[in-house]
Design a protein around this motif. Sequence first.
Motif, PDB file in Angstrom:
ATOM      1  N   GLN A   7       0.934  -0.815  -0.044  1.00  0.00           N
ATOM      2  CA  GLN A   7      -0.195  -0.132   0.267  1.00  0.00           C
ATOM      3  C   GLN A   7       0.585   1.276  -0.207  1.00  0.00           C
ATOM      4  N   LYS A   8       2.004   1.023   0.280  1.00  0.00           N
ATOM      5  CA  LYS A   8       2.601   2.402   0.520  1.00  0.00           C
ATOM      6  C   LYS A   8       3.509   2.371  -0.856  1.00  0.00           C
ATOM      7  N   GLU A   9       4.008   2.113  -1.606  1.00  0.00           N
ATOM      8  CA  GLU A   9       5.019   1.925  -2.376  1.00  0.00           C
ATOM      9  C   GLU A   9       4.247   2.428  -3.824  1.00  0.00           C
ATOM     10  N   VAL A  10       4.868   3.439  -4.198  1.00  0.00           N
ATOM     11  CA  VAL A  10       5.100   4.754  -5.598  1.00  0.00           C
ATOM     12  C   VAL A  10       5.370   3.369  -7.327  1.00  0.00           C
ATOM     13  N   VAL A  11       4.583   3.166  -7.928  1.00  0.00           N
ATOM     14  CA  VAL A  11       4.722   2.365  -8.621  1.00  0.00           C
ATOM     15  C   VAL A  11       5.113   3.380 -10.278  1.00  0.00           C
ATOM     16  N   TYR A  12       6.131   2.496 -10.833  1.00  0.00           N
ATOM     17  CA  TYR A  12       6.118   3.887 -12.145  1.00  0.00           C
ATOM     18  C   TYR A  12       6.894   2.395 -13.164  1.00  0.00           C
ATOM     19  N   GLN A  13       5.775   2.242 -14.379  1.00  0.00           N
ATOM     20  CA  GLN A  13       5.435   1.829 -15.333  1.00  0.00           C
ATOM     21  C   GLN A  13       6.578   1.811 -16.662  1.00  0.00           C
ATOM     22  N   ILE A  14       7.457   0.874 -17.087  1.00  0.00           N
ATOM     23  CA  ILE A  14       8.043   0.848 -18.293  1.00  0.00           C
ATOM     24  C   ILE A  14       7.510   0.127 -18.651  1.00  0.00           C
ATOM     25  N   TYR A  15       7.626   0.937 -19.936  1.00  0.00           N
ATOM     26  CA  TYR A  15       7.586  -0.302 -21.502  1.00  0.00           C
ATOM     27  C   TYR A  15       8.782  -0.217 -21.744  1.00  0.00           C
ATOM     28  N   PRO A  16       9.308  -1.143 -21.914  1.00  0.00           N
ATOM     29  CA  PRO A  16      11.223  -1.745 -21.890  1.00  0.00           C
ATOM     30  C   PRO A  16      11.644  -1.090 -23.381  1.00  0.00           C
ATOM     31  N   LYS A  17      10.640  -1.374 -23.891  1.00  0.00           N
ATOM     32  CA  LYS A  17      10.724  -1.316 -25.713  1.00  0.00           C
ATOM     33  C   LYS A  17      11.113   0.256 -25.868  1.00  0.00           C
ATOM     34  N   SER A  18      10.921   1.442 -25.432  1.00  0.00           N
ATOM     35  CA  SER A  18      10.355   3.539 -25.569  1.00  0.00           C
ATOM     36  C   SER A  18      11.164   3.352 -24.402  1.00  0.00           C
ATOM     37  N   PHE A  19      12.217   2.842 -23.338  1.00  0.00           N
ATOM     38  CA  PHE A  19      12.212   3.377 -21.897  1.00  0.00           C
ATOM     39  C   PHE A  19      13.689   4.387 -22.035  1.00  0.00           C
ATOM     40  N   TRP A  49       7.194  -1.550 -12.479  1.00  0.00           N
ATOM     41  CA  TRP A  49       6.664  -2.830 -13.279  1.00  0.00           C
ATOM     42  C   TRP A  49       7.013  -2.553 -14.346  1.00  0.00           C
ATOM     43  N   ILE A  50       7.525  -3.445 -14.955  1.00  0.00           N
ATOM     44  CA  ILE A  50       8.113  -3.779 -16.685  1.00  0.00           C
ATOM     45  C   ILE A  50       7.272  -4.349 -17.482  1.00  0.00           C
ATOM     46  N   CYS A  51       6.564  -3.598 -18.374  1.00  0.00           N
ATOM     47  CA  CYS A  51       6.456  -4.881 -19.127  1.00  0.00           C
ATOM     48  C   CYS A  51       6.146  -5.775 -19.723  1.00  0.00           C
ATOM     49  N   PRO A  52       5.758  -6.917 -20.253  1.00  0.00           N
ATOM     50  CA  PRO A  52       6.253  -8.414 -21.075  1.00  0.00           C
ATOM     51  C   PRO A  52       8.233  -7.921 -21.425  1.00  0.00           C
ATOM     52  N   ILE A  53       9.497  -8.947 -20.635  1.00  0.00           N
ATOM     53  CA  ILE A  53      10.053  -9.207 -21.346  1.00  0.00           C
ATOM     54  C   ILE A  53      10.933  -9.978 -21.996  1.00  0.00           C
ATOM     55  N   PHE A  54      10.155 -11.388 -22.209  1.00  0.00           N
ATOM     56  CA  PHE A  54      10.046 -12.791 -22.425  1.00  0.00           C
ATOM     57  C   PHE A  54      10.372 -12.912 -24.156  1.00  0.00           C
ATOM     58  N   LYS A  55      10.647 -14.142 -24.018  1.00  0.00           N
ATOM     59  CA  LYS A  55      11.320 -14.189 -25.826  1.00  0.00           C
ATOM     60  C   LYS A  55       9.897 -13.754 -26.515  1.00  0.00           C
ATOM     61  N   SER A  56       9.515 -13.185 -26.882  1.00  0.00           N
ATOM     62  CA  SER A  56       8.163 -12.954 -28.497  1.00  0.00           C
ATOM     63  C   SER A  56       9.043 -12.398 -29.675  1.00  0.00           C
ATOM     64  N   ILE A  96       8.567  -5.419 -10.222  1.00  0.00           N
ATOM     65  CA  ILE A  96       7.533  -6.718 -10.731  1.00  0.00           C
ATOM     66  C   ILE A  96       7.527  -6.588 -12.241  1.00  0.00           C
ATOM     67  N   LEU A  97       6.988  -7.800 -12.024  1.00  0.00           N
ATOM     68  CA  LEU A  97       7.651  -8.357 -14.346  1.00  0.00           C
ATOM     69  C   LEU A  97       5.750  -8.455 -14.281  1.00  0.00           C
ATOM     70  N   ASP A  98       5.301  -8.873 -15.571  1.00  0.00           N
ATOM     71  CA  ASP A  98       4.600  -8.942 -16.559  1.00  0.00           C
ATOM     72  C   ASP A  98       4.255 -10.213 -16.620  1.00  0.00           C
ATOM     73  N   LEU A  99       2.398 -10.668 -16.259  1.00  0.00           N
ATOM     74  CA  LEU A  99       3.209 -12.408 -16.381  1.00  0.00           C
ATOM     75  C   LEU A  99       2.076 -11.721 -17.448  1.00  0.00           C
ATOM     76  N   VAL A 100       1.803 -12.689 -18.787  1.00  0.00           N
ATOM     77  CA  VAL A 100       0.380 -13.104 -19.329  1.00  0.00           C
ATOM     78  C   VAL A 100       0.307 -14.605 -19.822  1.00  0.00           C
ATOM     79  N   ILE A 101      -0.566 -14.925 -19.115  1.00  0.00           N
ATOM     80  CA  ILE A 101      -0.410 -16.340 -18.928  1.00  0.00           C
ATOM     81  C   ILE A 101      -2.310 -16.845 -19.920  1.00  0.00           C
ATOM     82  N   ASN A 102      -3.111 -15.271 -20.366  1.00  0.00           N
ATOM     83  CA  ASN A 102      -4.180 -16.276 -20.530  1.00  0.00           C
ATOM     84  C   ASN A 102      -3.977 -17.034 -21.668  1.00  0.00           C
TER      85      ASN A 102
END
Length: 554
Positions: A7-19, A49-56, A96-102
Motif C-alpha cells: 500500500q505504501k509503494e509508488v509504482v513506475y511503469q516501464i514500457y521497455p522498448k521505449s524507455f 513494473w516492467i511490461c513483458p520482456i520474455f522471448k516473443s 514486478i514483471l508482467d504475467l501473460v498467462i491467458n
Amino acid sequence: MNNKWWQKEVVYQIYPKSFYDSNNDGIGDIKGITSKLDYLKNLGITMIWICPIFKSPMDDNGYDISDYFDISEEFGTMYDLRELIDKAKEKNIKIILDLVINHTSDEHPWFKEALKNPESKYHDYYIFKNGKSVPNNWRSVFGTSVWEKVEDRDEYYFHAFGKKQPDLNWENPELRNELYKVVNKWLDFGIAGFRIDAITFIKKDLTFKSIEADGVDGMAKCTKVSRNQKGIDVFLKELRANTFSKYNCVTVAEAPGVEYDELSNFIGEDGYFSMIFDFKYADLDVKSGSEWFKRVNWTVKELNEKIMKSQISIQKTGWAANFIENHDQPRATTKYLIENERNNDAVKMLGAMYFFLRGTPFIYQGQEIGMINFERKSIGDFNDISSIDQYKRSIKEGFDEKDALHFINLRSRDNARTPFQWNNKKYAGFSTKKPWLKMNDSYININAESQIGKKDSIFEFYKSIINIRQNSKYSECLIYGKIEPIQTSDKTIGYIRHYNNIKIYCFFNFDNNETEEYFEGKYNETVLNNLDCEFIENGKLRLMPFQALMFTTI
Ligand code: NOJ
C-alpha cells in the motif's frame, strides 16, 4: 483491512522498448532501465513494473510470449535482469514483471506442437474446434473473428486478442500446473510480484454459441462471453493457492469486466489479488475501450462521479491501483486536458488529483514530464495492432478515412509508446539510432533534462507529490486514510482524506476560470498547492484556473 507493505509503494511503469536504449539498436532494453535507476530514485518511486520482456515475436510487443523462461534478445539477457533486480534492490526499489498467462504466442513450442501434432497433449493446452466454417460470431478484442483456421485441417483455434496470441485452455489442469511453475519460478527469482495481464479472459462460455451481433460485421464483442465468466473463481482461487499465497508478493491484476459488487472476491481480505485496475473512468471518452469510433463527449462532473464511485466501491472491500496512463491508453494530458495539454498548471493539477486518491499510485513513463499524444498523418505510421484494426473497423462502420484517422490518433496505444524524451538532442537522447517507433516531435520542448532540478517543472512537481505522500507528516493520512467525496462545482473534483484526527481537503479545478468551493471546519495548514497563491476564508475558498489545493482543517 490490515496495512500491507504494497500500500505504501509508488509504482513506475516501464514500457521497455521505449524507455532507454543502452546498446543503440533503436530499441530500449534492460540495461537501459538499469542505467536510469538514479533518475527513478531521484523521482522517488519505490517499485517498477516492467511490461513483458520474455522471448516473443513481438507481434503485440511482448504480450505474445514464446518462452516464459528466457528474455527476448533485444531486451538483453537473464544476467541483465539479475543485475537490474540487484541494483534496484540496493536503492530500495522493487521490480514486478508482467504475467501473460491467458495466451501465448503462436510461436510458443506448446502451440507449434499442438499444430504439428493434433494427437499430442499440447493440443489440449489451447482451444480448438473442428468444422468447415468459423465456429461462432465472436469478435476478438483486436477485431476480426476470435477463430483462426488451422492450415490444411478443418479446424480453428481461439484467440481473444490477436491471431498470433492463441488463448490457453485453462480447463486443462495439466496446463494450469505448467503455468503455476512459471509464476513460482519468477517469484523465486526475486521479483516482488506481478502485474497480471487480461486475467479475466481465462474462462470462456463453454457453449461457444453465437450471440446477437453488435456491429455491421455481423459479429459481437467476445468480452460478453469470454471475460469474467461464471466459474472463473475456481481458476483464480487455484492460481492464488498454488502461487501467490506462498509468497509475500504483490499482485496487480488487469481485470476488466469485474463489477463493483464482485470486488470482494477479487481484492477482499482473501481475494485473488492485492489490487486491480479499474478502467471505468479511463475509458470515459469512448463508448467502450474496444470501439474508439464511438466517441463520447464527457464532462468533468462525470469524471468526478466515476472516480468517486470507483474509489468508494473499492474502499468498501480492498485497495485500488490508481492510474491515469498506461501503455494501452492515450496520454492523460491530451485525454483529460484536451487543448490545455501543454499548460503546466493543468498537467500538475491532473497529476495531483489522481495521485492522492486512496490506493497505490502508478506513474507511466513520461507522465512525470507531461508527455502528450502524437498525431500521425497516415495509417502507415502506426505500429499498434489494435490501432490498425480500429481504423479498418471505423471505415466498415461508415466513417471516412479522415474521421478514422482522427479516432485512432486520439486513442492509439502508440501515443504512450513513443520513445521516452530524455533531452532535446537527436532522438531525444533515447538512442543514437533511429528508434523502432517514430519519436513524438514534442521532445524539443518536453524532455526530462530541461525539467530535472528546475523549479516549477512538471518533473519536480511529481517529485514533490511523491515526497508528500511518502515522507511527510501527512503520509499516514494520504496513504491509509479513508476517502470521502465532497460537493464541488461542476468543473472541480474534490475529496477528503481522513485518518485518526487528521482531515485533508483536496480540491482540483479542471477549468480555465476561477471557481468557488466550500468546506467544513477551519483552515489549518496547506499540504499542497500547484500555484503560488491561495484564497481561503472560513469555510470557503476561491480556486484559480487549474489550481490543485490541499489543506488540513481543524
Ligand atoms: C492487455 C495489455 O495491457 C495489452 O497491451 C495487450 O495487448 C493485451 N492485454 C493482450 O495481452
